[in-house]
Design an enzyme around this catalytic site. Sequence first.
Site, PDB file in Angstrom:
ATOM      1  N   LYS A  83      47.171 -25.683  10.036  1.00  0.00           N
ATOM      2  CA  LYS A  83      47.773 -26.564  11.031  1.00  0.00           C
ATOM      3  C   LYS A  83      47.482 -26.097  12.458  1.00  0.00           C
ATOM      4  O   LYS A  83      47.513 -26.895  13.395  1.00  0.00           O
ATOM      5  CB  LYS A  83      49.293 -26.648  10.826  1.00  0.00           C
ATOM      6  CG  LYS A  83      49.752 -27.025   9.418  1.00  0.00           C
ATOM      7  CD  LYS A  83      49.783 -28.501   9.239  1.00  0.00           C
ATOM      8  CE  LYS A  83      50.478 -29.063   8.001  1.00  0.00           C
ATOM      9  NZ  LYS A  83      50.594 -28.324   6.783  1.00  0.00           N
TER      10      LYS A  83
HETATM   11  C1  LIG Z   1      50.420 -28.942   5.521  1.00  0.00           C
HETATM   12  C2  LIG Z   1      49.821 -28.128   4.450  1.00  0.00           C
HETATM   13  C3  LIG Z   1      49.123 -28.717   3.378  1.00  0.00           C
HETATM   14  C4  LIG Z   1      49.026 -30.202   3.202  1.00  0.00           C
HETATM   15  O1  LIG Z   1      48.193 -30.802   4.177  1.00  0.00           O
HETATM   16  P1  LIG Z   1      48.323 -32.375   4.446  1.00  0.00           P
HETATM   17  O2  LIG Z   1      47.475 -32.621   5.628  1.00  0.00           O
HETATM   18  O3  LIG Z   1      49.755 -32.644   4.692  1.00  0.00           O
HETATM   19  O4  LIG Z   1      47.831 -33.048   3.212  1.00  0.00           O
HETATM   20  C5  LIG Z   1      48.513 -27.877   2.462  1.00  0.00           C
HETATM   21  N1  LIG Z   1      48.613 -26.538   2.553  1.00  0.00           N
HETATM   22  C6  LIG Z   1      49.280 -25.936   3.552  1.00  0.00           C
HETATM   23  C7  LIG Z   1      49.356 -24.454   3.599  1.00  0.00           C
HETATM   24  C8  LIG Z   1      49.897 -26.704   4.544  1.00  0.00           C
HETATM   25  O5  LIG Z   1      50.560 -26.100   5.552  1.00  0.00           O
END
Ligand SMILES: *Cc1c(COP(=O)(O)O)cnc(C)c1O
Length: 492
Positions: free
Chosen positions: A113
Site C-alpha cells: 500500500k
Molecule cells: C490490501 C492488501 C491486500 C489486498 O489488496 P487489494 O488491492 O485490496 O485487493 C493483499 N495483501 C496485503 C498485505 C494487503 O495489505
Amino acid sequence: MNFVSTRGSEVDSFLKAFNKGLAEDGGLFLPESFPNLSDRFDSLAELTYPELVAEFMHLFAPEISKDEWSALAKKSYSEFSAQDTVNLHQLRSTPSRDLYVLELFHGPTRAFKDFALQLVGSLYERESKVNNSTYTIVGATSGDTGSAAIYGVIQNPSVKIFIMYPDGKIAHEQELQITTTGSSNVFPIAIEGTFDDAQRIVKELFSDTAFSKQIHIAAVNSINIARILAQSVYYLYIYLKLRKGDQENLANQVDSVEENVLSGQMNKVRFIIPTGNFGNILSGWILNRMGIECDFVFATNENNVLDVLWKTGIYAKKGAVSTHAPSMDIQQASNFERMLYFMYGENPEKVKEILGTFNAESAVSIDLSLIPKNITSHSVSDLEIEQSIKDCFDKYGYVIDPHTACAYASVSDGESGVGSSSEIEYMDVILATASPAKFPEIVEKCTGQKPIDPAIEQLKERKKVYVKKEAKTEAIKGYIEECLGFKDMGCF
Ligand SMILES: *Cc1c(COP(=O)(O)O)cnc(C)c1O
C-alpha cells in the site's frame, strides 16, 4: 484527460477525480482512455522506478508537469529500502516455468500500500499548497491501508487523517503502526464491526455532500483512482524487465530446441495477486489496454465472494470472516465496480442495474462469458496458508507472509487452479504484498523462525492512541466534527 465515473458522470482532469475520490453519482472514476505504450517499451525499460512513475502518471495527469511529477515521485519513493524500490526475487528457474516473487514491501509500513499512499500523500501536500487549503482524510482499513495512508501524511499540518479499522480484527503489528505515530494530525478509530462496516461508513460520509464539503473530505481508499494508477507502475516496471531479460536470453539461445525460443515468442508473464478489495489486480489488468499482454490470477482467502462469482457467475453478499490474512478479510470489494464497468462494455446503465439488483436482493447473476479470459481465480483456506508458508520455506528457504501465501498456494496448485489446461509457457510472478515481519506469530508457527523488523520492534515501546466507536455513520461523523472543532467537546 477526462475521467469517467462507472455510474455515468465525468470530470475533465485527473486532479478533479483525485480530489473528489468518489464521483458525485456514487461511482468510481476511471480514465476515459488508455494510451498504448507498445512502441515505447524499449525506452521505458531503461527508466528507474521513480522515473517510470513520472512518465506513467503524466500520461493521465498532464496538468502536472513532467518535472513536477518527477519531483513528486522521487520524494515519494525515497524511503523505500529496496534498491529498485521493488525487488524481484527468483524462486525457481526452469525452461518453461520460472517463478518469481515480486517484493512490494520495502516501503515505510512494509506493505504494498505504500506504493500508492506515499504518492497520494505527496499529492495532497501539493494540492494543499497550490490551493491554500486543508484536507480531512477519512479512510477505512483492513490493516495496511491505514498505516500506509498515515505514513504518507505524517507531520503534514494541512492534512488531518481519520482511519477506521475493525477492532480486534487486525494484526497487533498493524495496529501498532496505526496507533503509535504520536502525530497530532492522526486520529485512529477502532470500529466495533468489520472492515465492510468501516468501508460502508466511509462511503456514506463521502455521499453526505454538506458534511464532505465542510470538512474538505479526501479519500485514501482504493476508490481513489490515484491509487489504482500508482500501483500499475510496478506491473509495468516488472513486465519491461522480464521482457528485456527474455529477449536477451532468446538472443543467447538461438540453437535451443525450446519451442518458445524457436517461435521467437516471449514467455507469457502471469501475475498472481493476493486479493481483497480488487484494487491491486485492477491496477495490473488495466495495462492490457495499454499494449501489455499478460495473464492474471487472483487469490482470495476464505472470504471468497469473488472466487465464487468467477466460477459460478453468482455474485452474492456474504459476511466477512477473520482469517490468517486479515488485510484480505473483505467480502464487498469496492473496486469490483470498476471491473463490472469494463465487463459490461463501459456502460454505466448496466453497472447501475447490476449493483441495484445486488443491493436490493443481496445477489445478482452475471453472465460468465463477460468475465475476462485472462483472469482466473482461486480461494485459499487458513490451513493452506499455513502449508504454503511452510512449503515455500522448506523448498526455497524463502519466508512469505500469510497474504503472499494465498498467491503461492494458487501457483503450486497446478492441477485444479492455475494454468491446468494451458499450453502456454509462463513466467509466474507472485506479488508479495506484505513483509512476513508484520505477521510474526503465524510465520513462526509455520517456519520455526520469527521474522523481525527493527522498524516494527521499536513501535512496541510507544504509546497507543485511538478511540473506540460503534459502527454507526452518525457516531463517526460526530467524532470527526468534534476533533475538527466544529463542536467544542475536544477529542482526546
Ligand atoms: C490490501 C492488501 C491486500 C489486498 O489488496 P487489494 O488491492 O485490496 O485487493 C493483499 N495483501 C496485503 C498485505 C494487503 O495489505
